[in-house]
Write a protein that holds these residues in place. Structure first.
Motif, PDB file in Angstrom:
ATOM      1  N   VAL B 134       0.844  -1.191   0.000  1.00 26.24           N
ATOM      2  CA  VAL B 134       0.000   0.000   0.000  1.00 26.24           C
ATOM      3  C   VAL B 134       0.877   1.238   0.000  1.00 26.24           C
ATOM      4  O   VAL B 134       1.905   1.279   0.682  1.00 26.24           O
ATOM      5  CB  VAL B 134      -0.906   0.036   1.241  1.00 26.24           C
ATOM      6  N   ALA B 135       0.481   2.254  -0.780  1.00 26.91           N
ATOM      7  CA  ALA B 135       1.201   3.521  -0.777  1.00 26.91           C
ATOM      8  C   ALA B 135       0.231   4.655  -1.067  1.00 26.91           C
ATOM      9  O   ALA B 135      -0.874   4.418  -1.558  1.00 26.91           O
ATOM     10  CB  ALA B 135       2.317   3.498  -1.827  1.00 26.91           C
ATOM     11  N   VAL B 136       0.661   5.867  -0.742  1.00 21.89           N
ATOM     12  CA  VAL B 136      -0.172   7.033  -0.984  1.00 21.89           C
ATOM     13  C   VAL B 136       0.499   7.885  -2.055  1.00 21.89           C
ATOM     14  O   VAL B 136       1.717   8.056  -2.050  1.00 21.89           O
ATOM     15  CB  VAL B 136      -0.350   7.855   0.307  1.00 21.89           C
ATOM     16  N   VAL B 137      -0.302   8.393  -2.988  1.00 21.83           N
ATOM     17  CA  VAL B 137       0.235   9.208  -4.069  1.00 21.83           C
ATOM     18  C   VAL B 137      -0.178  10.656  -3.852  1.00 21.83           C
ATOM     19  O   VAL B 137      -1.338  10.941  -3.546  1.00 21.83           O
ATOM     20  CB  VAL B 137      -0.307   8.716  -5.430  1.00 21.83           C
ATOM     21  N   LYS B 138       0.777  11.543  -3.979  1.00 20.25           N
ATOM     22  CA  LYS B 138       0.452  12.968  -3.907  1.00 20.25           C
ATOM     23  C   LYS B 138      -0.332  13.311  -5.163  1.00 20.25           C
ATOM     24  O   LYS B 138       0.094  13.025  -6.269  1.00 20.25           O
ATOM     25  CB  LYS B 138       1.748  13.778  -3.847  1.00 20.25           C
ATOM     26  N   GLY B 139      -1.490  13.924  -4.983  1.00 21.02           N
ATOM     27  CA  GLY B 139      -2.347  14.186  -6.125  1.00 21.02           C
ATOM     28  C   GLY B 139      -3.224  12.980  -6.397  1.00 21.02           C
ATOM     29  O   GLY B 139      -3.747  12.370  -5.466  1.00 21.02           O
ATOM     30  N   LYS B 140      -3.345  12.635  -7.672  1.00 18.39           N
ATOM     31  CA  LYS B 140      -4.273  11.547  -8.024  1.00 18.39           C
ATOM     32  C   LYS B 140      -3.549  10.227  -8.253  1.00 18.39           C
ATOM     33  O   LYS B 140      -2.525  10.176  -8.946  1.00 18.39           O
ATOM     34  CB  LYS B 140      -5.020  11.935  -9.305  1.00 18.39           C
ATOM     35  N   PRO B 194       4.286   4.731   2.465  1.00 22.30           N
ATOM     36  CA  PRO B 194       5.129   5.480   1.534  1.00 22.30           C
ATOM     37  C   PRO B 194       4.329   6.568   0.817  1.00 22.30           C
ATOM     38  O   PRO B 194       3.160   6.372   0.485  1.00 22.30           O
ATOM     39  CB  PRO B 194       5.608   4.417   0.549  1.00 22.30           C
ATOM     40  N   TYR B 195       4.978   7.691   0.597  1.00 19.90           N
ATOM     41  CA  TYR B 195       4.310   8.830  -0.011  1.00 19.90           C
ATOM     42  C   TYR B 195       5.017   9.120  -1.331  1.00 19.90           C
ATOM     43  O   TYR B 195       6.209   9.416  -1.360  1.00 19.90           O
ATOM     44  CB  TYR B 195       4.423  10.016   0.946  1.00 19.90           C
ATOM     45  N   LEU B 196       4.270   8.994  -2.439  1.00 21.12           N
ATOM     46  CA  LEU B 196       4.890   9.108  -3.760  1.00 21.12           C
ATOM     47  C   LEU B 196       4.482  10.397  -4.451  1.00 21.12           C
ATOM     48  O   LEU B 196       3.375  10.899  -4.265  1.00 21.12           O
ATOM     49  CB  LEU B 196       4.442   7.943  -4.659  1.00 21.12           C
ATOM     50  N   ARG B 197       5.411  10.913  -5.271  1.00 20.98           N
ATOM     51  CA  ARG B 197       5.050  12.027  -6.135  1.00 20.98           C
ATOM     52  C   ARG B 197       5.293  11.567  -7.560  1.00 20.98           C
ATOM     53  O   ARG B 197       6.250  10.854  -7.841  1.00 20.98           O
ATOM     54  CB  ARG B 197       5.937  13.234  -5.810  1.00 20.98           C
ATOM     55  N   ILE B 198       4.405  11.994  -8.455  1.00 22.72           N
ATOM     56  CA  ILE B 198       4.556  11.577  -9.843  1.00 22.72           C
ATOM     57  C   ILE B 198       5.236  12.689 -10.629  1.00 22.72           C
ATOM     58  O   ILE B 198       4.820  13.838 -10.592  1.00 22.72           O
ATOM     59  CB  ILE B 198       3.183  11.275 -10.480  1.00 22.72           C
ATOM     60  N   ASN B 199       6.297  12.314 -11.285  1.00 20.56           N
ATOM     61  CA  ASN B 199       7.000  13.267 -12.128  1.00 20.56           C
ATOM     62  C   ASN B 199       6.642  12.945 -13.575  1.00 20.56           C
ATOM     63  O   ASN B 199       7.150  11.999 -14.153  1.00 20.56           O
ATOM     64  CB  ASN B 199       8.503  13.137 -11.890  1.00 20.56           C
ATOM     65  N   ILE B 208       8.807  10.536  -1.862  1.00 18.97           N
ATOM     66  CA  ILE B 208       9.294  11.776  -1.260  1.00 18.97           C
ATOM     67  C   ILE B 208       9.190  11.756   0.252  1.00 18.97           C
ATOM     68  O   ILE B 208       9.463  12.736   0.910  1.00 18.97           O
ATOM     69  CB  ILE B 208       8.526  13.004  -1.803  1.00 18.97           C
ATOM     70  N   GLY B 209       8.822  10.651   0.801  1.00 20.03           N
ATOM     71  CA  GLY B 209       8.736  10.575   2.258  1.00 20.03           C
ATOM     72  C   GLY B 209       7.656   9.601   2.644  1.00 20.03           C
ATOM     73  O   GLY B 209       7.403   8.625   1.946  1.00 20.03           O
ATOM     74  N   THR B 210       7.012   9.873   3.775  1.00 21.82           N
ATOM     75  CA  THR B 210       5.945   8.976   4.191  1.00 21.82           C
ATOM     76  C   THR B 210       4.719   9.783   4.578  1.00 21.82           C
ATOM     77  O   THR B 210       4.810  10.955   4.932  1.00 21.82           O
ATOM     78  CB  THR B 210       6.356   8.117   5.410  1.00 21.82           C
ATOM     79  N   ALA B 211       3.578   9.118   4.483  1.00 28.84           N
ATOM     80  CA  ALA B 211       2.326   9.711   4.930  1.00 28.84           C
ATOM     81  C   ALA B 211       2.020   9.146   6.296  1.00 28.84           C
ATOM     82  O   ALA B 211       2.073   7.935   6.491  1.00 28.84           O
ATOM     83  CB  ALA B 211       1.216   9.368   3.951  1.00 28.84           C
TER      84      ALA B 211
END
Lengths: 366, 379
Positions: B134-140, B194-199, B208-211
């Motif tokens: 499981v992970a969280v994405v910044k944005g959608k 885990p906190y992800l950012r999509i480039n 980019i870090g954690t939620a």
């Protein structure tokens, strides 16, 4: 009436006979049932109920020692007379058949839910009872040998569960005794019914070819093994699920194992269930035997229980098909467990008192 | 004897017939008849509906006997996760099979609302993929499944590998659908995802870090450095947790202001002191043995220099730890499980406390001591 001389089992086989009769369909939901009453002190409940069962086994032993070559049925005839005895015998046969049907019912329900959702229930039940008929029709020693052999599978069972030690949180059992004594005692009641099957002592004891004290020893060993095994399973489930999540999972063992995944092997719960099916089979066979052995005692001329196995199996299949859906099956099995108050606790103890008071004993052969 | 023989033959025949009849007619599930979902993303739209985006592999027969495996992405909306999946089934040929799902990505908006409700369907299904990551994405989350990273043509391989490798450098512990379920219900014990950012430019996802989560909701975020620190404070050491600290400020060459250390070994002790009126003070003693990975400014040719650096590092680490812990308290995310310890060992006090509110006000004192034990193969 005497048993056929050659159909005997050893005291070593007797250990596994009782273990396999005890470990069965209930093992999957056992930790949950106890948890609903005793919370995270459930493992203590299991240990206490192990002690209670030990006391009962000693009582059974005293009773059976007085009638070394008789099963419960002949003892009933002997102590209460053929009229009352016959009635109680009939009730016992009905009870054992009902336990058999509730095993079949729960088995089909769990298989339907977990692995074969589209396979019709009746087929699963018929297949299981077919195996039961096949195994029970033969002499008792065949059954005993089979039980010893499949006990190897219990090791697989334990290993699969032991794996979860990597993913548990030890803090979950603390604080010990949080809720006090009453919940633990209530849990003991539930644990006791999950461990039912030791009453097979009353049926199987005369088949064991050994001294009375050795029979008690075998039964005690199996009781200790089952108690430790069950409290270990309960403890692991508590450590794994913690305090709140536990109340959501009615089959905690399966659920826990489902979440593991090895490199080569996924869905280990399927492997676990396959092992479990064997355990269900052995318990069902034990009750099938008990009931058909009871029918046999009505016909003193016949010295073989095998002709009656078929009838008992058919009746148990028909009964097991009646309840449908999780709630109905649950109600049915609760009803049957409540019956065991009478048949496992009440009547045998009463019988013991009666035989002690009337000084009835089996006449020693010369 | 003869009858016995025919009886046996009859039995054998019967058995054979039964075997033929029992080939699993009802519950067979063929892979060729189903679409295997291998990654899924969940979002919430402004109306509160669930957007379910799934990735499944499709094999295309190429011209020169080479077959290409491609990830196909589809998405659909519904009132619940199951409803959205149901709507997906209406669009896609063959039936979806989510039992092999490897990764769940939550959009930030949905994570901030409630993740349990979206996962309920997985917990309820015997074939549910409870060991998916499981992970969280910044944005959608939908965006995260639309990228095409060069590392791997299949997203369902890219994400698990990405998460595993980032976990190894010490940012987080991998959580699965099952492991967070326990933590969601646990009192006084929370978790990080885990906190992800999509480039989109690079067509990549980046951790980019954690939620931080409290119960079912995301309540804040930590940077990568803070996540690593929190994990160490929790007594968990992954394979390669690294820190870079600024130790100088007066050189022209900016690169020479920094030191990078690799945490080699840790020893953490947590002590909880509770006063009779339930004031909690937590002492977190953490001893760290570190390796110097990079130190452009100087050489560690004497123990004195190492000692000096030890002091600087200890100071920096303590500052970082204080900042991190303050952030978790603000987010009400008891990742260290302090509440659980109090519940376990000081149950009398626990009953008088309200951890939902009290966690913010307890005092946690980190006491980190850093020792340089190695400096690579040069001084």
């Amino acid at each position: 009436m005497k048993l056929k001389k050659e159909d005997t089992i050893t005291s070593f086989q007797f250990i596994f006979l009782i273990i396999q009769a005890q470990v069965g369909v209930g093992i999957l939901s056992m930790p949950f049932n106890i948890y609903t009453a005793a919370g995270h002190d459930s493992w203590i409940s299991v240990l206490i109920s192990g002690c209670i069962i030990q006391v009962l086994l000693i009582l059974f032993w005293i009773l059976m020692k007085r009638f070394p070559s008789m099963t419960l049925y002949e003892v009933l005839d002997n102590t209460t007379g053929s009229f009352i005895g016959g009635g109680i015998k009939g009730l016992y046969i009905i009870y054992f058949t009902l336990v058999g049907s509730s095993i079949l019912s729960l088995f089909a329900e769990i298989i339907n839910l977990w692995i074969l959702p589209l396979t019709p229930r009746w087929l699963l039940i018929v297949l299981m009872s077919g195996i039961g008929i096949y195994a029970v029709r033969g002499p008792v020693k065949f059954l005993a040998r089979f039980y010893v052999f499949v006990s190897l599978l219990l090791i697989v069972f334990v290993l699969l569960v032991v794996y979860s030690f990597w993913e548990v949180d030890y803090l979950n059992i603390f604080p010990i005794g949080e809720k006090g004594v009453m919940p633990v005692l209530k849990g003991t009641e539930k644990a006791l019914f999950s461990m039912i099957g030791f009453e097979m002592y009353l049926i199987m004891a005369p088949y064991v070819q050994s001294t009375a004290i050795k029979k008690l020893k075998s039964a005690s060993i199996s009781n200790v093994v089952v108690t430790i095994f069950y409290s270990f399973l309960t403890l692991i489930c508590i450590l794994f699920f913690g305090i709140k999540e536990f109340s959501l999972v009615p089959e905690p063992l399966l659920y826990m194992i489902k979440s593991f995944s090895f490199k080569v092997l996924e869905r280990i719960d399927l492997l676990f269930l396959s092992v479990w099916i064997v355990s269900v089979g052995t318990s069902y066979m034990a009750y099938l035997f008990a009931a058909s052995r009871g029918l046999m005692s009505f016909f003193p001329k016949n010295k073989d229980h095998s002709p009656y196995v078929f009838y008992v199996a058919i009746v148990s299949v028909l009964i097991s098909l009646m309840p449908e859906g999780v709630y109905k099956v649950g109600q049915f099995s609760t009803f049957v467990t409540h019956l065991s108050y009478i048949f496992v606790l009440g009547l045998p103890v009463l019988l013991l008192l009666l035989s002690l008071l009337t000084h009835r004993k089996e006449k020693q052969q010369s | 004897m003869k009858t016995l023989l025919t009886k046996k033959k009859g039995l054998l025949l019967g058995t054979l017939i039964v075997i033929v009849l029992l080939t699993g007619c009802w519950d067979q599930r063929l892979i060729k008849e189903s679409r295997l979902i291998l990654a899924a993303g969940l979002d919430v739209d402004p109306d509160g509906k669930i957007i379910d985006t799934v990735v499944y592999p499709v094999v295309n027969k190429g011209s020169n006997a080479m077959s290409m495996v491609k990830s196909v992405v589809v998405s659909s909306t519904g009132v619940t996760t199951r409803d959205a999946r149901f709507n997906l089934d209406k669009k896609v040929s063959q039936i979806f099979d989510a039992s092999r799902n490897r990764v769940f990505l939550f959009g930030e908006k949905l994570a901030q609302k409630d993740i349990y409700s979206s996962l309920d369907v997985i917990y309820r299904d015997p074939r549910g993929s409870v060991n998916a990551m499981v992970a969280v994405v910044k944005g959608k989350a939908k965006k995260s499944l639309e990228i095409q990273p060069k590392d791997s043509t299949l997203l369902d391989i890219y994400y698990p590998e990405l998460l595993r490798s980032t976990s190894a450098i010490g940012l987080f512990e991998i959580e699965t659908v099952q492991s967070i379920c326990t933590l969601m219900f646990d009192e006084g014990n929370d978790y990080l995802l885990p906190y992800l950012r999509i480039n989109e430019q690079q067509q990549r996802a980046e951790v980019i870090g954690t939620a931080m989560f409290h119960k079912r909701k995301m309540t804040g975020t930590l940077t990568g450095k803070e996540s690593t620190m929190l994990l160490l404070l929790n007594g968990v050491k992954q394979d390669y947790p690294r820190f870079t600290f600024k130790i100088n400020d007066n050189k022209d060459m900016k690169e020479r202001n920094y030191i990078t250390v690799l945490v080699n070994d840790i020893d953490r002790k947590m002590k909880i002191h509770i006063t009779p009126d339930q004031k909690v003070r937590v002492n977190l003693a953490l001893k760290m043995d570190v390796n110097v990975n990079e130190l452009p400014v100087d050489h560690l040719d004497s123990a004195r220099k190492a000692n000096q650096l030890n002091k600087t590092l200890t100071r920096e680490m303590n500052a970082l730890a204080k900042k991190t812990l303050a952030k978790t308290q603000k987010a009400n995310c008891d990742e260290l499980g302090i509440g659980k310890r109090i519940r376990s060992f000081h149950y009398g006090d626990w009953k008088k406390m309200n951890w939902e509110k009290d966690y913010r006000n307890i005092s946690i004192e980190p006491e980190i001591k850093v020792t340089i034990v190695q400096h690579g193969i040069i001084n």
